[in-house]
Design an enzyme around this catalytic site. Structure first.
Site, mmCIF file in Angstrom:
data_model
loop_
_atom_site.group_PDB
_atom_site.id
_atom_site.type_symbol
_atom_site.label_atom_id
_atom_site.label_comp_id
_atom_site.label_asym_id
_atom_site.label_seq_id
_atom_site.Cartn_x
_atom_site.Cartn_y
_atom_site.Cartn_z
ATOM 1 N N HIS A 43 0.846 -1.004 -0.002
ATOM 2 C CA HIS A 43 -0.117 -0.267 -0.108
ATOM 3 C C HIS A 43 0.618 1.092 0.095
ATOM 4 O O HIS A 43 0.739 2.064 -0.729
ATOM 5 C CB HIS A 43 -0.949 0.086 1.506
ATOM 6 N N GLU A 44 1.597 1.452 1.058
ATOM 7 C CA GLU A 44 3.028 2.622 0.909
ATOM 8 C C GLU A 44 3.402 2.689 -0.047
ATOM 9 O O GLU A 44 3.635 3.292 -0.243
ATOM 10 C CB GLU A 44 2.834 2.669 2.321
ATOM 11 N N HIS A 103 1.971 4.421 -3.084
ATOM 12 C CA HIS A 103 2.017 6.060 -3.018
ATOM 13 C C HIS A 103 3.355 6.520 -3.661
ATOM 14 O O HIS A 103 3.737 7.896 -4.090
ATOM 15 C CB HIS A 103 2.350 6.534 -1.533
#
Length: 453
Positions: free
Chosen positions: A24-25, A28
Site C-alpha cells: 500500500h505504502e 504511494h
C-alpha cells in the site's frame, strides 16, 4: 500440534498484513518519487522504530506495531500564513516555530500544530518538490496508488486461489462407503453388530465407483445423486455405476433417517416453540470425492470485483454494523457472519484455518482467501472520502482542481491552494470514531469471535 498450527496461522496473517501495508505504502511512494516529491520516510507500522536505513533522502524502516504504515511527503499542505510571511521576508526555513496556543481553543491549537508540522517539511517558499504544488491528476494518482496496490494484490491472490489451486468441486466418484448406520444419539463412530448395514454397502457400492445415472437420470454432479437419494427413503433405486472401465447396474434402497432442517447457512431451523425442526430423508452412506478444478485466468479479477461490491455494502453501513456487533458483544448473541471484523478477528480465523483438520492445500486456500479479502477491505476502506484516509486527500485535490477550473473559466486570478489543515477538527472526529469502532470490533473478536468451525 493444533496450538502450534493455530499460532502459525496468526503469524502468517501478521506477515500477510505487513506485506499488504508495505505494498500500500509502495503504491504511494513510487508515483510520489516519480513526480519529484521529496519523501522523508517510508515506514511500516507505528510506535518505536525496530529497524531503519536511509537510502538517498528517504528513511526506510519497520516499527513495532504492524497495524498500519505511512510515507512522509514534503508539503502535503500549503505553508501556513506565518511560514509564507517568514519566507517572504527571506528568513528561510522556519522549522519548529510555534507561537504557543492559538486563539479558539483546542481545535484551533490542533490546526496550528498541523500547520507547524507541515511547515517543517518545506524548504522555503520556492520549494517545488512538494505535494500540494503538483497538478491535480498527479496528486490523485499518488493517493490512489496505495488502495490500488491492495486491489492488485487481492487480484493476484484470488488468481492463485482460483486459477492456480482451483475450486473444490464434488465429483460423481465415491470416495468412501459407510459400513453401517449409526444412530445420531449413539455418540460413537465405530460400528457394532447391532447396527444395520448401510444401504450403499448392502447394494455393493465401493470406493472409486463413478455414479453414471440414478433411476435412468444422468448424473452430472454428486449433488444431483444426493438429492434423488434423499427424496427416496425406503424406495429401491436403480443406480448405474462405472467400475474398472465397465458400467454396472445396482439396486440401492435408501434408509429413512431423521435429520434436522437447516437454512442456507447450515443453521438449524426452529419452530414456534424454539425446538429444532426435523425431517425424514433417505440415507445411503456414501461420500463424494472432492477435487480442485482450476478456473479461467479471469476468475481472479472477477472474484476481486465481486468482493469489492460486497465489502462496499458493509463499509457503507459500517456504523450500523458496528452497533449491531456491539449489541451481540453485550448480549452474547450470534454475530453476522458477513459483518465487519478487526485484524484480531482475521488473525483468529487464520489460526483456525491453519489448525483445521483438513488437507494442507485446503488450509493454504483458506489463508489465501482471507488475505485477499483483507486487501479488498483495505482498498475499499481507504477510499472513504474522509481525512485522514486516502479518499479524503483525493477529495481535497479534486476540490482544488474544481476551484482552479472555475477561476480559469471566469478569467479570475488563480485561487490559493486548498488548505486541508483547516479540516483537522473534522479529521480528529473521524479518527476518534474509527478508534471507537475498531475497539468495539477488537473486543467482539476476542470475547464473541466469528468462527469457521
Amino acid at each position: 500440534m493444533t496450538v502450534i498450527a493455530f499460532a502459525i496461522g496468526i503469524v502468517l496473517m501478521i506477515v500477510g498484513l505487513a506485506v499488504s501495508i508495505a505494498l500500500h505504502e509502495l503504491g504511494h511512494l513510487v508515483p510520489a518519487k516519480k513526480f519529484g516529491v521529496r519523501v522523508g520516510q517510508y515506514m511500516i507500522g507505528f510506535g518505536p522504530t525496530l529497524w531503519s536505513r536511509k537510502v538517498g533522502e528517504t528513511q526506510y524502516g519497520f516499527k513495532a506495531i504492524p497495524l498500519g504504515g505511512y510515507i512522509s511527503m514534503a508539503g502535503m499542505y500549503p505553508p501556513s500564513p506565518k511560514a509564507r510571511q517568514a519566507h517572504g521576508q527571506g528568513s528561510g526555513h522556519v522549522s519548529g516555530q510555534r507561537s504557543g496556543r492559538a486563539g479558539g481553543g483546542f481545535f484551533a491549537t490542533m490546526v496550528q500544530d498541523a500547520r507547524a508540522a507541515n511547515d517543517e517539511t518545506l524548504i522555503g517558499d520556492e520549494d517545488q518538490r512538494v505535494f500540494y504544488k503538483l497538478p491535480v491528476w498527479k496528486r490523485v494518482i499518488i493517493m490512489l496508488g496505495g488502495p490500488v496496490m491492495n486491489l492488485l494484490f487481492a487480484i493476484v491472490l484470488f488468481a492463485i486461489l482460483l486459477s492456480g489451486i482451483g475450486v473444490q468441486t464434488a465429483t460423481t466418484t465415491i470416495s468412501s462407503v459407510s459400513e453401517c448406520i449409526i444412530p445420531a444419539e449413539a455418540g460413537r463412530t465405530e460400528c457394532t453388530s447391532a447396527d444395520p448395514a448401510a444401504p450403499a454397502a448392502a447394494a455393493g457400492l465401493q470406493s472409486g465407483d463413478v455414479i453414471v445415472s440414478v433411476e435412468g437420470q444422468p448424473i452430472a454432479t454428486f449433488a444431483e445423486a444426493s438429492a434423488l437419494i434423499r427424496e427416496s427413503s425406503d424406495e429401491a433405486l436403480s443406480i448405474v455405476i462405472e467400475r474398472d472401465g465397465e458400467q454396472r447396474t445396482l439396486s440401492l434402497t435408501p434408509a429413512a433417517v431423521t435429520q434436522p432442517v437447516t437454512d442456507a447457512a447450515g443453521r438449524p431451523v426452529l419452530d414456534a416453540n424454539g425446538v429444532a425442526r426435523t425431517q425424514e430423508v433417505g440415507f445411503a452412506g456414501i461420500r463424494q470425492e472432492v477435487e480442485y478444478l482450476r478456473q479461467p485466468i479471469w476468475s481472479g479479477p472477477a472474484a476481486a470485483i465481486e468482493n469489492v461490491g460486497a465489502v462496499s455494502g458493509i463499509i457503507w453501513q459500517l456504523p450500523v454494523k458496528v452497533y449491531e456487533t456491539a449489541v451481540t458483544l453485550v448480549t452474547g448473541g450470534e454475530r453476522d457472519p458477513n459483518g465487519p471484523l478487526s485484524i484480531v478477528g482475521a488473525g483468529i480465523l487464520s489460526g483456525e484455518v491453519a489448525s483445521a483438520e483438513a488437507p494442507i492445500l485446503n488450509r493454504v486456500a483458506g489463508f489465501l482467501a482471507l488475505l485477499a479479502s483483507l486487501n479488498i477491505a483495505l482498498f475499499v476502506f481507504n477510499l472513504i472520502p474522509l481525512l485522514p484516509l486516502d479518499g479524503g486527500h483525493i477529495v481535497v485535490a479534486l476540490w482544488d482542481g474544481v476551484k482552479r477550473a472555475w477561476a480559469k473559466l471566469f478569467r479570475r486570478p488563480p485561487p490559493k491552494p486548498v488548505d486541508a489543515t483547516k479540516l483537522v477538527p473534522v479529521t480528529f472526529v473521524v479518527v476518534i470514531a474509527l478508534i471507537g469502532m475498531g475497539a468495539v470490533l477488537i473486543l467482539a473478536d476476542i470475547f464473541n469471535p466469528l468462527s469457521i468451525l
